[in-house]
Design a protein around this motif. Structure first.
Motif, PDB file in Angstrom:
ATOM      1  N   TRP A  24     -63.285 -56.847 -45.438  1.00 47.33           N
ATOM      2  CA  TRP A  24     -61.883 -56.594 -45.138  1.00 47.33           C
ATOM      3  C   TRP A  24     -61.540 -55.108 -45.254  1.00 47.33           C
ATOM      4  CZ3 TRP A  24     -58.094 -59.032 -42.823  1.00 47.33           C
ATOM      5  CH2 TRP A  24     -56.773 -58.666 -43.055  1.00 47.33           C
ATOM      6  N   GLU A  25     -62.105 -54.440 -46.238  1.00 43.04           N
ATOM      7  CA  GLU A  25     -61.807 -53.028 -46.495  1.00 43.04           C
ATOM      8  C   GLU A  25     -62.728 -52.070 -45.747  1.00 43.04           C
ATOM      9  OE1 GLU A  25     -59.194 -52.091 -48.147  1.00 43.04           O
ATOM     10  OE2 GLU A  25     -58.650 -54.055 -48.947  1.00 43.04           O
ATOM     11  N   HIS A  26     -63.724 -52.592 -45.052  1.00 43.00           N
ATOM     12  CA  HIS A  26     -64.695 -51.738 -44.347  1.00 43.00           C
ATOM     13  C   HIS A  26     -63.984 -50.874 -43.303  1.00 43.00           C
ATOM     14  CE1 HIS A  26     -68.073 -50.700 -41.704  1.00 43.00           C
ATOM     15  NE2 HIS A  26     -68.804 -50.822 -42.789  1.00 43.00           N
ATOM     16  N   PRO A  27     -64.466 -49.646 -43.079  1.00 42.19           N
ATOM     17  CA  PRO A  27     -63.842 -48.771 -42.073  1.00 42.19           C
ATOM     18  C   PRO A  27     -63.856 -49.348 -40.655  1.00 42.19           C
ATOM     19  CG  PRO A  27     -65.320 -47.513 -43.470  1.00 42.19           C
ATOM     20  CD  PRO A  27     -65.504 -48.957 -43.831  1.00 42.19           C
ATOM     21  N   ALA A  28     -64.736 -50.308 -40.400  1.00 42.19           N
ATOM     22  CA  ALA A  28     -64.760 -50.973 -39.084  1.00 42.19           C
ATOM     23  C   ALA A  28     -64.373 -52.440 -39.234  1.00 42.19           C
ATOM     24  CB  ALA A  28     -66.137 -50.844 -38.445  1.00 42.19           C
ATOM     25  N   GLY A  29     -63.605 -52.740 -40.260  1.00 42.40           N
ATOM     26  CA  GLY A  29     -63.209 -54.124 -40.533  1.00 42.40           C
ATOM     27  C   GLY A  29     -61.978 -54.548 -39.756  1.00 42.40           C
ATOM     28  N   PRO A  30     -61.482 -55.748 -40.031  1.00 38.40           N
ATOM     29  CA  PRO A  30     -60.358 -56.332 -39.286  1.00 38.40           C
ATOM     30  C   PRO A  30     -59.053 -55.549 -39.353  1.00 38.40           C
ATOM     31  CG  PRO A  30     -61.461 -58.008 -40.589  1.00 38.40           C
ATOM     32  CD  PRO A  30     -62.050 -56.693 -40.986  1.00 38.40           C
ATOM     33  N   LYS A  31     -58.953 -54.587 -40.240  1.00 38.26           N
ATOM     34  CA  LYS A  31     -57.738 -53.783 -40.316  1.00 38.26           C
ATOM     35  C   LYS A  31     -57.702 -52.698 -39.236  1.00 38.26           C
ATOM     36  CE  LYS A  31     -56.743 -54.072 -45.248  1.00 38.26           C
ATOM     37  NZ  LYS A  31     -56.499 -53.255 -46.436  1.00 38.26           N
ATOM     38  N   THR A  32     -58.798 -52.538 -38.492  1.00 36.86           N
ATOM     39  CA  THR A  32     -58.898 -51.420 -37.550  1.00 36.86           C
ATOM     40  C   THR A  32     -59.195 -51.902 -36.135  1.00 36.86           C
ATOM     41  OG1 THR A  32     -61.277 -51.125 -37.785  1.00 36.86           O
ATOM     42  CG2 THR A  32     -59.886 -50.003 -39.394  1.00 36.86           C
ATOM     43  N   ILE A  33     -59.013 -51.002 -35.177  1.00 40.41           N
ATOM     44  CA  ILE A  33     -59.343 -51.281 -33.777  1.00 40.41           C
ATOM     45  C   ILE A  33     -60.854 -51.413 -33.613  1.00 40.41           C
ATOM     46  CG2 ILE A  33     -59.473 -48.864 -33.074  1.00 40.41           C
ATOM     47  CD1 ILE A  33     -58.058 -51.753 -30.967  1.00 40.41           C
ATOM     48  N   PHE A  34     -61.612 -50.804 -34.531  1.00 41.71           N
ATOM     49  CA  PHE A  34     -63.065 -50.880 -34.461  1.00 41.71           C
ATOM     50  C   PHE A  34     -63.563 -52.319 -34.570  1.00 41.71           C
ATOM     51  CE2 PHE A  34     -62.337 -46.620 -36.309  1.00 41.71           C
ATOM     52  CZ  PHE A  34     -62.799 -45.881 -35.238  1.00 41.71           C
ATOM     53  N   PHE A  35     -62.761 -53.182 -35.126  1.00 41.58           N
ATOM     54  CA  PHE A  35     -63.101 -54.602 -35.227  1.00 41.58           C
ATOM     55  C   PHE A  35     -62.595 -55.368 -34.001  1.00 41.58           C
ATOM     56  CE2 PHE A  35     -61.879 -58.930 -36.332  1.00 41.58           C
ATOM     57  CZ  PHE A  35     -63.062 -59.425 -36.862  1.00 41.58           C
ATOM     58  N   TRP A  36     -61.362 -55.115 -33.612  1.00 34.58           N
ATOM     59  CA  TRP A  36     -60.724 -55.927 -32.586  1.00 34.58           C
ATOM     60  C   TRP A  36     -61.210 -55.637 -31.174  1.00 34.58           C
ATOM     61  CZ3 TRP A  36     -58.904 -60.156 -34.268  1.00 34.58           C
ATOM     62  CH2 TRP A  36     -58.425 -60.219 -35.570  1.00 34.58           C
ATOM     63  N   ALA A  37     -61.567 -54.410 -30.879  1.00 26.02           N
ATOM     64  CA  ALA A  37     -62.067 -54.091 -29.534  1.00 26.02           C
ATOM     65  C   ALA A  37     -63.334 -54.882 -29.205  1.00 26.02           C
ATOM     66  CB  ALA A  37     -62.297 -52.592 -29.403  1.00 26.02           C
TER      67      ALA A  37
END
Length: 115
Positions: A24-37
């Motif tokens: 959850w806290e990862h820089p590419a986790g679900p809180k970021t566009i890096f996850f959703w794209a």
């Protein structure tokens, strides 16, 4: 829209169990566009798999070529950026592979017509 998203994330933040916190806290986790794209890009994989059964005469060579090349470029990019985005790498590699296969089918079909 950003305030709505941040509000949803802050509410969800309270319900994330401790074992899932690193993801959850990862820089590419679900809180970021890096996850959703990459998550939404799996739609291209599903569409590509659906096209495998299409007759080769209905495949677009320029489309398959452009999807393959752009996916290879994005695969490379996903390993150069920080944080490295392995999810983006995986989805793009699969999109490129499917479209290279389709490109081969379309090319072989075009060659058989010329004979």
């Amino acid at each position: 829209m950003s305030k709505i998203y941040k509000g949803i994330i802050s509410v969800a933040d309270r319900f994330i169990p401790q074992p899932l916190r690193p993801l959850w806290e990862h820089p590419a986790g679900p809180k970021t566009i890096f996850f959703w794209a990459p998550a939404f890009k799996w739609g291209l994989v599903i569409a590509g798999l659906g096209d495998v059964t299409r007759p080769p005469e209905s495949l677009s060579i320029p489309q398959c070529f452009s999807l393959s090349i752009s996916s290879f470029i994005w695969s490379r990019y996903s390993l150069v950026i920080k944080p490295k985005n392995y999810s983006l790498f995986t989805v793009n590699l699969i999109v490129a592979t499917i479209n290279m296969y389709q490109l081969g089918r379309a090319y072989l079909y075009q060659q058989s017509i010329k004979k």
